[in-house]
Scaffold this motif. Sequence first.
Motif, short mmCIF file in Angstrom:
data_model
loop_
_atom_site.label_atom_id
_atom_site.label_comp_id
_atom_site.label_asym_id
_atom_site.label_seq_id
_atom_site.Cartn_x
_atom_site.Cartn_y
_atom_site.Cartn_z
N UNK A 105 0.82 -1.22 0.00
CA UNK A 105 0.00 0.00 0.00
C UNK A 105 0.85 1.26 0.00
N UNK A 106 0.28 2.33 -0.55
CA UNK A 106 0.90 3.65 -0.53
C UNK A 106 0.35 4.41 0.67
N UNK A 107 1.24 4.83 1.56
CA UNK A 107 0.82 5.55 2.76
C UNK A 107 1.18 7.03 2.62
N UNK A 108 0.46 7.90 3.36
CA UNK A 108 -0.65 7.58 4.26
C UNK A 108 -1.91 7.19 3.50
N UNK A 109 -2.82 6.56 4.22
CA UNK A 109 -4.14 6.25 3.68
C UNK A 109 -5.17 6.54 4.76
N UNK A 110 -6.44 6.41 4.43
CA UNK A 110 -7.49 6.68 5.41
C UNK A 110 -8.37 5.46 5.58
N UNK A 111 -8.86 5.29 6.81
CA UNK A 111 -9.81 4.22 7.13
C UNK A 111 -11.14 4.86 7.49
#
Length: 422
Positions: free
Chosen positions: A159-165
């Motif tokens: 995954x490419x960070x940052x990400x949101x949940x």
Amino acid sequence: MAADRSVPGLIVKFGNYPLHHGGVGAIRSLGRLGVPMYAITEDRWTPAASSRYLTGRFVWPTTGTERAGDLVAGLLRIGDRIGRPAVLLPTDEEAAVLIAEHAEVLAGRFLFPPVERELPRRLASKQGLHELCVEHGVPAPATLFPASYEEIEKYAATAVFPLVAKNREAFERRRRPAVSGTTRIADARGLLELAREWGPCPGVILQEYLPREEAEDWIVHAYFDADSAPQALFTGVKVRSWPPHAGMTANAYIVDNPELAALAAQFIKQIGFCGIIDLDWRFDRRDGRYKLLDFNPRMGAQFRMFESEAGVDVVRAQHLDLTGRRVPEGEQLAGRRFVVENIDLPALAAYRRSGYTTPHAPAKATGTELAWAARDDIKPFFTMCARLVRPGVRHLWQLWRSRRRSATAAAGTELVRRSPVE
């Protein structure tokens, strides 16, 4: 504007959120036209209950997690007490979904758009909305809907960070939400630590993070008739939100955006929706596309920001249309500003610290609509202030009593020590 004053309106809300300026705005909007307005309230002391334009209130504390049958039965009882068909104005997804899914039962006592039964629930779901966006070619952030912890582990490796949940279903915030609102995750380690708390079937979505430095938040509010034709359609840009960059609108402007208006209208036509909508879009400067983040199939709290030269907002448009009246045409009042007094001050401080600005925000407002304060209806503003202050006063009172008891107890202990003979 000639509204049908024989047909009242009813604000329908399920859940405990008494400081809701959208409901107050709807009461004022139709009440100023002489339409009798009713509202479901948590108690007698909500801002909505204090409005001079409110004809009657129905105190009905709910959580939004009650059985659908009980909620429908409660609405029918309210309809009987009103005594004539009323236009329903839901302020949350629970209410909008309930009305759509029980339209046959409610139709005799109420008026509401004939939306397809399953569509509001699908649109309120993050997964359902994403699937519709993919199906109809509407840009949206890259999103994963993990079915297990193992799937999250594999995703974290690439995954490419940052990400949101986010919570997968809108209704989860009323039960046991996996995350509190939109949660930014910085790295794989943080993701896996959070995921351990989500259980074997994570009720979340993991979404591409659109950096605020490369993005702008836009809003579309509209009312579509039974043929999915727009009777009122507005576009605006969000300047500040609270919590910052991920919460409700604190400060925004009406800004003309024909491209976004056309994109929204085309999507609504494709899915066949009718009724009031509140859409959140984010313009990604990196690829020049507007990406749909949220679809609220009901009026938004900030709807009073949007008004046309003819005095039409989305609530007035729905009432006019459902009562067989023509919705007057008119351009939106570009440059009009909307401010939510109780959350814009902390938002302003946070945005100044971050240095974030909105390029499309006008340098000067052509007019300002306040969420709470209104010259012709000031009581909701003071009620809001009282409800904000009351928890703080209660806390100070409890703290004072606690310290006083501690001091009294200490004094009593000291007295015993000084009088051993007794």
